[in-house]
Design a protein around this motif. Structure first.
Motif, PDB file in Angstrom:
ATOM      1  N   UNK A   1      56.493  26.002   9.132  1.00 14.42           N
ATOM      2  CA  UNK A   1      57.264  26.473  10.272  1.00 14.42           C
ATOM      3  C   UNK A   1      56.415  26.359  11.548  1.00 14.42           C
ATOM      4  N   UNK A   2      56.975  25.774  12.585  1.00 12.75           N
ATOM      5  CA  UNK A   2      56.209  25.593  13.821  1.00 12.75           C
ATOM      6  C   UNK A   2      56.891  26.348  14.956  1.00 12.75           C
ATOM      7  N   UNK A   3      56.220  26.310  16.114  1.00  7.13           N
ATOM      8  CA  UNK A   3      56.805  27.036  17.255  1.00  7.13           C
ATOM      9  C   UNK A   3      58.139  26.427  17.673  1.00  7.13           C
ATOM     10  N   UNK A   4      58.385  25.177  17.268  1.00  8.58           N
ATOM     11  CA  UNK A   4      59.688  24.567  17.575  1.00  8.58           C
ATOM     12  C   UNK A   4      60.831  25.312  16.885  1.00  8.58           C
ATOM     13  N   UNK A   5      60.519  26.011  15.796  1.00 10.71           N
ATOM     14  CA  UNK A   5      61.556  26.759  15.066  1.00 10.71           C
ATOM     15  C   UNK A   5      61.824  28.140  15.663  1.00 10.71           C
ATOM     16  N   UNK A   6      60.946  28.597  16.534  1.00 11.20           N
ATOM     17  CA  UNK A   6      61.071  29.984  16.998  1.00 11.20           C
ATOM     18  C   UNK A   6      62.400  30.286  17.668  1.00 11.20           C
ATOM     19  N   UNK A   7      62.955  29.379  18.520  1.00 14.93           N
ATOM     20  CA  UNK A   7      64.242  29.734  19.153  1.00 14.93           C
ATOM     21  C   UNK A   7      65.340  30.022  18.126  1.00 14.93           C
ATOM     22  N   UNK A   8      65.382  29.248  17.066  1.00 13.81           N
ATOM     23  CA  UNK A   8      66.424  29.457  16.042  1.00 13.81           C
ATOM     24  C   UNK A   8      66.152  30.761  15.297  1.00 13.81           C
ATOM     25  N   UNK A   9      64.890  30.943  14.939  1.00 11.77           N
ATOM     26  CA  UNK A   9      64.533  32.161  14.199  1.00 11.77           C
ATOM     27  C   UNK A   9      64.791  33.400  15.057  1.00 11.77           C
ATOM     28  N   UNK A  10      64.479  33.287  16.334  1.00  8.42           N
ATOM     29  CA  UNK A  10      64.675  34.441  17.216  1.00  8.42           C
ATOM     30  C   UNK A  10      66.162  34.769  17.340  1.00  8.42           C
ATOM     31  N   UNK A  11      66.983  33.718  17.449  1.00 10.65           N
ATOM     32  CA  UNK A  11      68.435  33.928  17.565  1.00 10.65           C
ATOM     33  C   UNK A  11      68.948  34.725  16.355  1.00 10.65           C
ATOM     34  N   UNK A  12      68.482  34.295  15.156  1.00  9.54           N
ATOM     35  CA  UNK A  12      68.906  35.003  13.931  1.00  9.54           C
ATOM     36  C   UNK A  12      68.402  36.447  13.954  1.00  9.54           C
ATOM     37  N   UNK A  13      67.169  36.592  14.379  1.00  6.73           N
ATOM     38  CA  UNK A  13      66.567  37.925  14.413  1.00  6.73           C
ATOM     39  C   UNK A  13      67.342  38.841  15.357  1.00  6.73           C
ATOM     40  N   UNK A  14      67.668  38.316  16.542  1.00 14.09           N
ATOM     41  CA  UNK A  14      68.356  39.138  17.537  1.00 14.09           C
ATOM     42  C   UNK A  14      69.734  39.557  17.026  1.00 14.09           C
ATOM     43  N   UNK A  15      70.407  38.647  16.320  1.00 14.45           N
ATOM     44  CA  UNK A  15      71.721  38.996  15.764  1.00 14.45           C
ATOM     45  C   UNK A  15      71.565  40.158  14.781  1.00 14.45           C
ATOM     46  N   UNK A  16      70.520  40.088  13.985  1.00  8.98           N
ATOM     47  CA  UNK A  16      70.237  41.148  13.012  1.00  8.98           C
ATOM     48  C   UNK A  16      69.937  42.472  13.733  1.00  8.98           C
ATOM     49  N   UNK A  17      69.144  42.353  14.800  1.00 10.67           N
ATOM     50  CA  UNK A  17      68.751  43.537  15.564  1.00 10.67           C
ATOM     51  C   UNK A  17      69.983  44.195  16.203  1.00 10.67           C
ATOM     52  N   UNK A  18      70.882  43.347  16.717  1.00 13.73           N
ATOM     53  CA  UNK A  18      72.087  43.897  17.350  1.00 13.73           C
ATOM     54  C   UNK A  18      72.946  44.616  16.319  1.00 13.73           C
ATOM     55  N   UNK A  19      73.061  44.036  15.123  1.00 18.55           N
ATOM     56  CA  UNK A  19      73.907  44.730  14.148  1.00 18.55           C
ATOM     57  C   UNK A  19      73.242  46.016  13.674  1.00 18.55           C
ATOM     58  N   UNK A  20      71.908  46.023  13.614  1.00 21.48           N
ATOM     59  CA  UNK A  20      71.222  47.287  13.289  1.00 21.48           C
ATOM     60  C   UNK A  20      71.458  48.317  14.393  1.00 21.48           C
ATOM     61  N   UNK A  21      71.373  47.864  15.633  1.00 21.90           N
ATOM     62  CA  UNK A  21      71.574  48.805  16.750  1.00 21.90           C
ATOM     63  C   UNK A  21      73.010  49.334  16.748  1.00 21.90           C
ATOM     64  N   UNK A  22      73.981  48.454  16.440  1.00 22.77           N
ATOM     65  CA  UNK A  22      75.387  48.895  16.363  1.00 22.77           C
ATOM     66  C   UNK A  22      75.508  50.051  15.373  1.00 22.77           C
ATOM     67  N   UNK A  23      74.911  49.843  14.185  1.00 20.71           N
ATOM     68  CA  UNK A  23      75.014  50.865  13.138  1.00 20.71           C
ATOM     69  C   UNK A  23      74.279  52.141  13.539  1.00 20.71           C
ATOM     70  N   UNK A  24      73.110  51.966  14.146  1.00 20.48           N
ATOM     71  CA  UNK A  24      72.317  53.145  14.531  1.00 20.48           C
ATOM     72  C   UNK A  24      73.051  53.975  15.578  1.00 20.48           C
TER      73      UNK A  24
END
Ligand code: GLY
Ligand code: MN
Length: 440
Positions: free
Chosen positions: A1-24
């Motif tokens: 995995x390289x830094x070129x993958x970070x935008x995609x990984x971050x997008x997935x992470x943020x979606x996860x974070x938003x759904x956690x925040x929704x539930x919280x």
């Protein structure tokens, strides 16, 4: 995995974070999540500030660690907003204009004074505001609702691929530092000199590191959190224990290694034995394993080593039951790690609160949860020769269980700790630290 993958990984992470925040937020009955990045703290009767430490609840959202006075606002169903303080200031370097793979996901408002944040925050009444008391601004006083914090912190234990990528980068830094530190030790440097070599190679200054470097020569290895950094090298330097990390994007690594100056001496054999036990424990980082059991297994493995080396005379089970093993291994096996070197919610029974107790007699264990895929934990067994604890042992009922001449032989070396950061997966564990050293 390289830094070129970070935008995609971050997008997935943020979606996860938003759904956690929704539930919280739903748990706590709030409409908005509002998170101040934190403020500078000043020394008493002085105009000097302490090193700024970003609010972990803020850096969860963005890889920003040096932006006091900013705010993160999230309302379910909308894009998160960053209210970003970029002061008019010619005394200090001001935070750079927001840039990077994460910016496209935020509505960003740049402000020039802390008070300018106010019109960009939602009505205070419906906000869960997560932060320290000093971050209060007008009506926006951190309320840290327990239900919201419990939910977010419990789930923060499960790292996404983005977070693992950040921890890999942190590990790369740490490994560079560790290799330079070993070279400095072998070249005869002082603790202070080794620390400087570490920072230089890691490319991070003390306050950027996730915790204060522990750089211990000889007997200093017996002080669990030794941070004095002697300015002159001892003669001879027999042994070297280094517990030092690195950070990237707000994430930490935590690595400990121990070296003997002379590969032929018995202390090196003891290091090798602890290393073997440590790797066996790392291999047990698997879904469904109770970390408390792993901690007790560590006691048994270390007691077996102490017996093999003639330090104690008890069988491992007896050494554990009598507390003799705890005189040599007086800390927990490890802890969760991520945005914080000692990650939060180590004792959380559920995302709605509750505490999983520590095993009796093991007050320093920092993690009592059952391991699940995505958790990242440290595995850091150790054997130490600590005067204070050895004296208690000598005065106590189990003094005969110890060969005191063997203790005297090992005491000048201080102690041993070997620590890796290990990801629990669906199958084989992933050892970020060993991977980092192998890659280097
Ligand atoms: N690295 C220091 C600790 O885990 O306590
Ligand atoms: Mn640690």
């Amino acid at each position: 995995m390289t830094s070129a993958d970070w935008p995609i990984l971050y997008r997935q992470y943020l979606a996860q974070l938003q759904s956690r925040a929704d539930a919280a937020l739903a748990r706590g009955g709030f409409d908005h999540l509002v998170v101040p990045s934190g403020t500078l703290h000043y020394q008493a009767f002085d105009d000097r500030d302490y090193p700024y430490a970003v609010n972990p609840q803020f850096k969860t959202w963005l890889p920003l660690t040096r932006t006091p006075g900013s705010w993160l606002v999230y309302t379910p169903g909308t894009r998160p907003r960053l209210v970003y303080l970029q002061p008019r200031d010619y005394w200090h370097v001001v935070p750079q204009a927001p840039a990077g793979y994460w910016t496209e996901h935020f509505d960003i408002v740049v402000i020039r004074t802390p008070e300018e944040a106010l019109p960009h925050l939602p009505a205070a009444a419906g906000c869960a505001i997560l932060g320290e008391p000093q971050s209060a601004l007008g009506d926006y006083v951190p309320n840290n609702p327990q239900a919201v914090v419990d939910y977010l912190e419990y789930h923060r234990a499960f790292k996404t691929p983005y977070e693992i990528a950040m921890m890999r980068e942190a590990t790369r830094r740490g490994v560079r530092g560790h290799r330079a530190a070993e070279r400095a030790f072998r070249a005869g440097a002082s603790e202070f000199g080794i620390h400087l070599a570490y920072c230089q190679a890691a490319g991070q200054d003390s306050e950027e590191l996730p915790y204060g470097n522990i750089v211990a020569l000889n007997e200093h290895g017996a002080v669990l959190h030794y941070t004095d950094r002697g300015r002159l090298p001892p003669k001879p330097a027999r042994s070297f224990l280094i517990d030092a990390g690195g950070s990237h994007g707000g994430y930490a690594c935590d690595i400990t290694r121990t070296y003997a100056a002379d590969a032929g001496d018995e202390f090196q054999a003891l290091i090798d034995a602890v290393d073997g036990a440590q790797q066996a424990l790392c291999a047990q980082v698997r879904a469904g394993i109770d970390y408390r059991q792993l901690h007790l297994d560590a006691h048994l493995a270390l007691a077996a080593i102490l017996k093999e080396f003639g330090v104690i005379k008890l069988a491992p089970e007896a050494a554990l039951a009598t507390g003799v093993s705890a005189a040599f291994f007086p800390h927990g096996l490890g802890h969760g790690i991520g945005l914080q070197v000692h990650d939060v919610a180590g004792f959380a029974a559920s995302d709605a609160g509750g505490t999983i107790p520590k095993p009796e007699g093991h007050p320093y264990l920092r993690l009592t949860r059952v391991l699940e895929p995505g958790m990242v934990v440290t595995i850091e067994p150790g054997i130490y020769f600590i005067d204070l604890l050895l004296e208690e042992l000598r005065q106590g009922p189990h003094a005969d269980a110890v060969d005191w001449a063997r203790i005297d032989a090992f005491r000048p070396y201080g102690g041993i700790r070997i620590e890796d950061d290990v990801v629990c997966t669906d199958g084989e564990p992933l050892n970020l630290t060993r991977e980092g050293f192998a890659e280097a």
